[in-house]
Structures are given as C-alpha cells and as structure tokens.
Design an enzyme around this catalytic site. Structure first.
Site, PDB file in Angstrom:
ATOM      1  N   GLY A 163       0.818  -1.095   0.246  1.00 11.93           N
ATOM      2  CA  GLY A 163       0.238  -0.087   0.547  1.00 11.93           C
ATOM      3  C   GLY A 163       0.712   1.315   0.149  1.00 11.93           C
ATOM      4  N   SER A 164       2.088   0.946  -0.499  1.00 16.46           N
ATOM      5  CA  SER A 164       3.384   2.282  -0.730  1.00 16.46           C
ATOM      6  C   SER A 164       2.955   2.936   0.507  1.00 16.46           C
ATOM      7  CB  SER A 164       2.176   3.898  -1.174  1.00 16.46           C
ATOM      8  OG  SER A 164       1.908   2.900  -2.536  1.00 16.46           O
ATOM      9  N   SER A 177       4.017  -5.572  -3.227  1.00 17.30           N
ATOM     10  CA  SER A 177       4.298  -3.816  -3.399  1.00 17.30           C
ATOM     11  C   SER A 177       5.073  -3.563  -1.794  1.00 17.30           C
ATOM     12  CB  SER A 177       2.271  -3.282  -3.177  1.00 17.30           C
ATOM     13  OG  SER A 177       3.001  -1.448  -3.432  1.00 17.30           O
TER      14      SER A 177
END
Length: 141
Positions: free
Chosen positions: A49-50, A131
């Site tokens: 989620g960055s 991610s």
C-alpha cells in the site's frame, strides 16, 4: 468526498472499503490448518500500500485457504502506515521514522517466540508480500 469516519481526511477508505481503521492497529492474524500440525512451515504475509495505506484484514488476504490446502501456518500482521508509521523528524528522538518497520520486526519476533504453541516451526519461516510488503521483506533480510 470527505470520509466521515476520519473527519477532514480525504480518501482514508479508498483502498480499504468498509474496513474499520484505527490507530490501535498492532494485531496479528494466524490461520492454522486442522488438525493442528506439528512443526509446520510458517508463512508470514506483509501487505502493501505504498507504506501509506492498507490493512491485513481485507478479505483478499484471508489465509485460511492457503493454510488448509498447503498445511502451513499463515500469519499476517498490521503495522502503522502513513505519517504514523513513516514520518521522520531528523534530530527528534521521539519521531525517528520508519516505526512501521519496527512494528513489523516486533511481529516477526512474536512469531519466533510463540509460533510453536500453534504447531509451527520457528526455524521454517517464509516472509512474503506485495508492493510495500515485498519491499518490507527485503528490508528484513
């Protein structure tokens, strides 16, 4: 559109619809196959989620199927994201930055100390993620 559960904060539910979000977030999910295994491999999932958003409690991250089919113990963790997890104020010992990674380390330590009680092997642990979760895995190696 302002999210009413966090007044004034735009888009807090953008990636986590219908999910209760809170600063009280440091929890683990543990899925164990039945019957309870002995010395099973452990797989620890870190969501992405960055480093800005996310939660391990989304339905898409439900580990029960992986645990059942592969006979492994699946663990997922929450960690602080956004400013609560990654704000750094240089020179300020109260905000050193990257505390979200420290949250992850604490979860990994907990697994090492406690997973045997769930039938897991603390010497057979696999970290995986996507991610920012995959980046986190590389930072813990």
């Amino acid at each position: 559109n302002t999210d009413q559960s966090f007044p004034g904060f735009l888009g807090s539910e953008m990636w986590n619809p219908n999910t209760d979000l809170s600063e009280d977030c440091l929890y683990l999910n543990v899925w164990i196959p039945t019957p309870k295994p002995k010395n099973a491999t452990v797989m620890i999932w870190i969501y992405g989620g960055s480093f800005q958003t996310g939660t391990s409690s989304l339905h898409v991250y439900d580990g029960k199927f992986l645990a059942r089919v592969e006979r492994v113990i699946v663990v997922s963790m929450n960690y602080r994201v956004g400013a609560l997890g990654f704000l750094a104020l240089p020179g300020n010992p109260e905000a050193p930055g990257n505390v979200g990674l420290f949250d992850q380390q604490l979860a990994l330590q907990w697994v090492q100390k406690n997973i045997a009680a769930f039938g897991g092997n603390p010497k057979s642990v696999t970290l995986f993620g996507e991610s920012a979760g995959a980046a986190s895995v590389s930072l813990h190696l």
